[in-house]
Design a protein around this motif. Structure first.
Motif, PDB file in Angstrom:
ATOM      1  N   CYS A 105       0.842  -1.202   0.000  1.00 11.67           N
ATOM      2  CA  CYS A 105       0.000   0.000   0.000  1.00 11.67           C
ATOM      3  C   CYS A 105       0.871   1.244   0.000  1.00 11.67           C
ATOM      4  O   CYS A 105       2.014   1.215   0.471  1.00 11.67           O
ATOM      5  N   GLU A 106       0.318   2.319  -0.518  1.00  6.85           N
ATOM      6  CA  GLU A 106       1.010   3.607  -0.475  1.00  6.85           C
ATOM      7  C   GLU A 106       1.032   4.115   0.962  1.00  6.85           C
ATOM      8  O   GLU A 106       0.251   3.653   1.802  1.00  6.85           O
ATOM      9  N   ARG A 109      -2.331   8.759   3.836  1.00  8.85           N
ATOM     10  CA  ARG A 109      -2.510  10.202   3.667  1.00  8.85           C
ATOM     11  C   ARG A 109      -3.755  10.628   4.449  1.00  8.85           C
ATOM     12  O   ARG A 109      -4.537   9.797   4.885  1.00  8.85           O
ATOM     13  N   THR A 119      -5.481   5.228   2.137  1.00  9.38           N
ATOM     14  CA  THR A 119      -4.323   4.738   1.401  1.00  9.38           C
ATOM     15  C   THR A 119      -4.812   4.055   0.136  1.00  9.38           C
ATOM     16  O   THR A 119      -6.004   3.779  -0.004  1.00  9.38           O
ATOM     17  N   CYS A 121      -3.911   0.807  -2.706  1.00  9.27           N
ATOM     18  CA  CYS A 121      -3.158  -0.347  -3.162  1.00  9.27           C
ATOM     19  C   CYS A 121      -3.705  -0.647  -4.555  1.00  9.27           C
ATOM     20  O   CYS A 121      -4.530   0.097  -5.073  1.00  9.27           O
TER      21      CYS A 121
END
Length: 135
Positions: A105-106, A109, A119, A121
């Motif tokens: 995942c990022e 935020r 987030t 993915c």
């Protein structure tokens, strides 16, 4: 402008996705995310599967397979579906679950307008999937 009539709209029923690998899509949407398969049908005339997945809130995903389906660009931003956003109760718990399945995942935020954490993915076909924590 339309007359002020009450809307018969009730909410989201389903989102239909065309997937390239049904086993990988089941692993992602059922196992990793926690959806529940409610029906699976093979349509011989189309050489296609349709798998219905129920989400915890009752909304559904339809997973379709089609031979030789062309890829759809998602980045750079293309017209059409931008991403699939799923509500989660506990983003940290969802991140831990996704990581247990090897899904990257990022970084988390914060939505500048709502203050909610989220987030992204990607599903097995690269479709961006957002996990959005309800505040």
């Amino acid at each position: 402008m339309c007359p002020d009539l009450p809307s018969p709209l009730l909410g989201l029923h389903h989102v239909a996705l065309i997937v390239s690998d049904l086993a990988a899509a089941r692993r992602f949407y059922l196992d990793a995310l926690g959806g529940q398969e409610i029906a699976a049908h093979y349509r011989a005339e189309r050489d296609s599967w349709k798998v219905d997945v129920r989400l915890p809130d009752g909304a559904q995903l339809e997973l379709f397979t089609f031979p030789k389906a062309p890829p759809r660009p998602s980045r750079p931003e293309a017209l059409g579906l931008r991403h699939l956003a799923l509500r989660v109760r506990d983003l940290d718990a969802m991140l831990a679950r996704l990581q247990a399945y090897g899904i990257v995942c990022e970084p988390v935020r914060v939505d500048e307008f709502t203050g909610a954490r989220f987030t992204f993915c990607a599903d097995p076909d690269g479709l961006p999937v957002e996990c959005y924590e309800l505040p």
